[in-house]
Scaffold this active site. Structure first.
Site, PDB file in Angstrom:
ATOM      1  N   ARG A 183       0.922  -0.994  -0.016  1.00 14.02           N
ATOM      2  CA  ARG A 183      -0.040   0.043   0.170  1.00 14.02           C
ATOM      3  C   ARG A 183       0.875   1.315   0.059  1.00 14.02           C
ATOM      4  O   ARG A 183       1.694   1.390   1.068  1.00 14.02           O
ATOM      5  CB  ARG A 183      -0.926   0.030   1.124  1.00 14.02           C
ATOM      6  CG  ARG A 183      -1.806   1.418   1.306  1.00 14.02           C
ATOM      7  CD  ARG A 183      -2.994   1.293   2.154  1.00 14.02           C
ATOM      8  NE  ARG A 183      -2.574   1.073   3.325  1.00 14.02           N
ATOM      9  CZ  ARG A 183      -3.576   1.397   4.499  1.00 14.02           C
ATOM     10  NH1 ARG A 183      -4.667   1.543   4.214  1.00 14.02           N
ATOM     11  NH2 ARG A 183      -3.066   1.354   5.904  1.00 14.02           N
ATOM     12  N   ASP A 462      -4.017   3.234  14.449  1.00 10.94           N
ATOM     13  CA  ASP A 462      -3.142   3.558  13.248  1.00 10.94           C
ATOM     14  C   ASP A 462      -3.534   5.301  13.003  1.00 10.94           C
ATOM     15  O   ASP A 462      -4.368   5.771  13.788  1.00 10.94           O
ATOM     16  CB  ASP A 462      -3.022   3.020  12.023  1.00 10.94           C
ATOM     17  CG  ASP A 462      -4.270   2.780  11.464  1.00 10.94           C
ATOM     18  OD1 ASP A 462      -5.291   3.365  11.831  1.00 10.94           O
ATOM     19  OD2 ASP A 462      -4.461   1.964  10.292  1.00 10.94           O
TER      20      ASP A 462
END
Length: 578
Positions: A183, A462
């Site tokens: 990603r 996160d």
């Protein structure tokens, strides 16, 4: 040509390319080869103007929403007919469970790409340059090197004791690895350490170009697909930009069209309102779409921040039970399956916990979440911890009945144009405010130490969940929300909660560190600084669009205590939750 202060020509002397002086490390030179930098320069010069215009369009749309309009559905003029994405490669048709984590830590990468002690292995591993990675230069370069080692099946790592002796060696089994995916960073982020013609390059372009030039041909030679995830798209024109980037790199590397495949996260409110248009623009390179629920909640708040009737309640109460979230997932499945693409479910952001009772409770939450996703037609899901691969897999095994995916499943009783606009309303609670504040302190503590994800209060936090927390507190302040306790959310209340939560965390640290005064003192100072940093961000008068839109300039040495891995933070206490 002249170079900005502290920049100098790239070590490989590619015309017009400059590198920040502290970024010119031995590791960087291994990945910034002449061919790689020349490719980055060509891509930047081709795509930079369009990227700048796309980001300006974002700001213009947000200004309109701030003035009172609402985001609207966007139809693609060519997407209404019958069409399919390019045929899925064989190794991308079964993605029941994908595990995600930062790409910078070699041991973590090896664990994500290997079987656990229970023998379970994910179908795919999404190695992350984005939300779970602090985008320091050292982390980005380490991530590229780890991708190279993983693509070759040669990545190794060691664990040493206090004396430096190796106590454990980690290695991949190249014949038993899941689908490898990277990603890249979002369109909004600049990579501050690399400039072309005096301009910082797009961070996602750099990530993609470096990984592709070093791994794509090797993967293809082994019969594997160069596969990527792309985050934070907000318009189908942005998807067109990314698809153009993929095609340019395919041409540069001599790869057939549609060799590179990407799954795009539908994790913004604007993208949710134009899923079919996004997929259409990606049709030559699409592997699927993913319902990025946490960033989607952040985007909902950010886009509608000036709308008093759209103020969302506690973040813990916003789940797939909310009608606009449920229908967003179902529409994603319908759009993907109608056009031959996989529809991936969201993240189960739980950590196993420290005792049997907690692990049992956390596992039950993961299973319930994945049973829902499998039941409505998703082809797979995400987990953030290897412990949950097996529990997350079982609902999909039951739903699939031996098939690789659910491409033939279309959601029933879904309106042609479901209402995907978030609806305001509580609960607004002191517990919700405290949770947001605690997440802010914990995450900024990790961020300051070069870490992009932290295990905290039995959840993996996160950047996406930090963004929810700060945006929600900003929105509650902006509209003077009254909590269930009767208190109005003001700057003074937020300051008080920060003070109380910092004190609670510091008290818990004293208990956790016992008699180690030196270690305790260091941790107390780090959490105190993080609390100050988080409070400043949470109390900003204007909501910044993202925590950051640029990476940090490289330092002479990495921050003390940071190694790119997830941080296991101090556990919750009764006092902290009060």
């Amino acid at each position: 040509m002249p170079y900005p202060a502290r920049f100098r020509p790239a070590p490989t002397a590619v015309d017009g390319v400059a590198l920040h002086a502290a970024a010119d490390t031995a590791a960087a030179r291994r990945v910034l080869t002449p061919d790689a930098l020349a490719l980055v320069a060509r891509l930047h010069r081709t795509l930079h103007a369009d990227r700048t215009a796309l980001l300006a369009d974002r700001a213009e749309r947000q200004a309109e929403w701030n003035a009172g309009t609402l985001p609207e559905r966007v139809e693609h003029p060519a997407a209404a007919g019958r069409w399919c994405v390019a045929r899925l490669p064989a190794d991308m048709r079964r993605r029941r469970v994908e595990i995600t984590g930062p790409v910078s830590d070699a041991r973590m990468v090896i664990n994500m790409l290997s079987r656990g002690a229970d023998g379970e292995r994910a179908d795919a591993a999404m190695l992350d340059f984005e939300d779970s990675l602090k985008p320091s230069w050292a982390n980005v370069v380490a991530g590229v090197e780890n991708m190279i080692g993983a693509a070759r099946g040669e990545l190794t790592a060691t664990k040493t004791d206090a004396s430096g002796a190796v106590v454990k060696t980690y290695a991949l089994d190249p014949d038993d690895m899941p689908l490898l995916m990277a990603r890249v960073r979002g369109l909004h982020l600049d990579e501050a350490n690399v400039r072309v013609d005096g301009e910082p390059v797009a961070a996602g372009l750099l990530d993609f170009a470096l990984v592709a030039i070093h791994t794509a041909r090797a993967l293809v030679a082994r019969g594997k697909t160069p596969a990527y995830y792309v985050p934070k798209v907000e318009h189908y024109r942005e998807a067109r930009w990314w698809s153009r980037l993929f095609a340019l790199v395919e041409d540069e590397l001599g790869l057939d069209r549609s060799t590179i495949r990407a799954t795009f996260l539908i994790e913004t409110l604007p993208a949710a309102l134009q899923m079919e248009a996004v997929l259409y623009e990606l049709r030559d390179h699409a592997a699927g779409l993913n319902g990025g629920r946490w960033d989607k909640i952040f985007s909902d708040i950010k886009c509608l921040r000036e709308h008093p009737d759209r103020v969302l309640g506690d973040r813990a109460d916003i789940g797939m039970n909310r009608p606009w979230m449920r229908d967003y997932a179902r529409e994603l499945i319908r759009v993907c399956h109608r056009h031959g693409a996989l529809a991936m479910g969201g993240m189960a952001a739980f950590t196993p916990g420290r005792d049997d009772a907690t692990r049992e409770a956390q596992t039950a939450k993961v299973v319930a979440d994945k049973e829902f996703e499998a039941s409505i037609g998703h082809d797979g899901c995400w987990v953030s911890h290897p412990y949950f691969i097996g529990p997350a897999m079982r609902p999909f095994l039951d739903a699939l009945g031996g098939a690789d995916n659910q491409l033939g499943v279309l959601p029933e009783d879904l309106p042609a144009r479901p209402d995907l606009m978030p609806q305001g309303g509580g609960p607004y609670t002191m517990d919700g405010l405290r949770t947001n504040v605690r997440v802010g302190i914990a995450y900024l503590k990790g961020w300051n130490e070069d870490v992009g994800c932290v295990a905290w209060d039995d959840l993996m936090e996160d950047l996406a969940t930090l963004e929810i927390s700060r945006a929600q507190v900003w929105q509650w302040r902006r509209h003077g929300v009254t909590l269930a306790s009767g208190e109005a959310v003001t700057d003074d209340l937020v300051r008080r909660v920060f003070r109380e939560e910092k004190e609670a965390i510091l008290l818990a640290l004293c208990d956790a560190h016992g008699d180690d005064a030196d270690a305790l003192g260091r941790e107390l100072a780090r959490y105190a600084r993080a609390a100050d940093d988080a409070r400043a961000v949470f109390l900003e008068p204007e909501m910044r669009p993202f925590l950051t839109t640029t990476s940090d300039l490289a330092a002479a040495a990495p921050p003390a205590g940071g190694d790119g891995a997830a941080v296991e933070a101090v556990p919750a206490t009764a006092d902290a939750a009060a």
